[in-house]
Design a protein around this motif. Sequence first.
Motif, PDB file in Angstrom:
ATOM      1  N   PRO A 179       0.818  -1.216   0.000  1.00 31.67           N
ATOM      2  CA  PRO A 179       0.000   0.000   0.000  1.00 31.67           C
ATOM      3  C   PRO A 179       0.849   1.262   0.000  1.00 31.67           C
ATOM      4  O   PRO A 179       1.959   1.292   0.535  1.00 31.67           O
ATOM      5  N   ILE A 182      -2.511   5.245   2.862  1.00 29.83           N
ATOM      6  CA  ILE A 182      -3.882   4.787   3.065  1.00 29.83           C
ATOM      7  C   ILE A 182      -4.427   5.438   4.341  1.00 29.83           C
ATOM      8  O   ILE A 182      -3.712   5.561   5.348  1.00 29.83           O
ATOM      9  N   VAL A 219      -7.584  -1.473  -0.534  1.00 31.00           N
ATOM     10  CA  VAL A 219      -6.563  -2.493  -0.278  1.00 31.00           C
ATOM     11  C   VAL A 219      -7.248  -3.850  -0.056  1.00 31.00           C
ATOM     12  O   VAL A 219      -6.796  -4.882  -0.568  1.00 31.00           O
TER      13      VAL A 219
END
Length: 251
Positions: A179, A182, A219
């Motif tokens: 990721p 986020i 995600v």
Amino acid sequence: MDKQDKTVLITGGTSGMGLATARAFIQDGAEVIITGRHQDTINKTVNELGTGAHGIVSDAGNMLDLNMLQEQIKEITSYVDILFVNAGYGKFAPVEAVTEEHFDELFNVLVKGTFFTVQQVLPLIKEGGAIILNTSVVTEAGFSNMSVYSAAKSAVQSFIKTMAAECAAKNIRVNGVSPGYIDTNIWEKTGLSAEQIEGQIEAITPTIPFNRFGDPDEVAEAVCFLASDEASYIHGTEIVIDGGYSEINGS
Ligand SMILES: NC(=O)c1ccc[n+]([C@@H]2O[C@H](COP(=O)([O-])OP(=O)(O)OC[C@H]3O[C@@H](n4cnc5c(N)ncnc54)[C@H](OP(=O)(O)O)[C@@H]3O)[C@@H](O)[C@H]2O)c1
């Protein structure tokens, strides 16, 4: 294998990406076991998730807890289809300010935690199962104040490949999600003040091509894909979920 037939273990499932992934699997009828460090948070989250949710109190930074994980899982289920090793957080400081405690804390949770979680759960993972590790795009470049966090996540990235090599014979796929920025609770645990966090977020947001942080659900979708039969020939690699940040900015 449909989602509703699956038994999923998610470490660090009480907030952020772990919780979003738990929700996604629960909505499709899977059995989901989440871990976290505190009984009250686990109880609250399991109640929120509803039918199909189970919780285990387990600290990924503590070997005593890690060594008990397999037995705790066996009290709930005899097998696991999908393991998402996600528990963790970042602590950020310049090299001169990093203490041995800071270093050990991050390596314990992120590196030892990831490795020994897989070691504990692997004997329970069925043929055709999937392991997904949570790394980070910080491994792709040099980010100030992130030397220890980034090194720890690079070790996790390395596990994706070595574990994929070993697990192929068992027909268990191993992949990662990487990721970018986020929108989770991660900032609260960085050791930065509220003012510093606000400053960082204000500075970072315009550098992201979509001018926004990613949503944990974005995600979760990638984790569900990597766990699914649609990803049956994807093995030993990572999906980057960063809104183009690392490719477009070259960092
Ligand atoms: N947010 C980002 O921008 C970003 C980017 C790249 C990678 N990541 C990685 O994504 C993962 C999830 O973080 P998040 O952003 O979703 O943050 P988050 O909202 O703070 O969630 C972290 C989760 O991990 C659990 N956790 C933390 N330390 C733990 C430990 N020692 N043992 C067991 N559980 C633990 C927390 O549960 P309790 O507090 O209840 O124990 C919580 O459920 C982490 O590995 C993080 O490094 C985050």
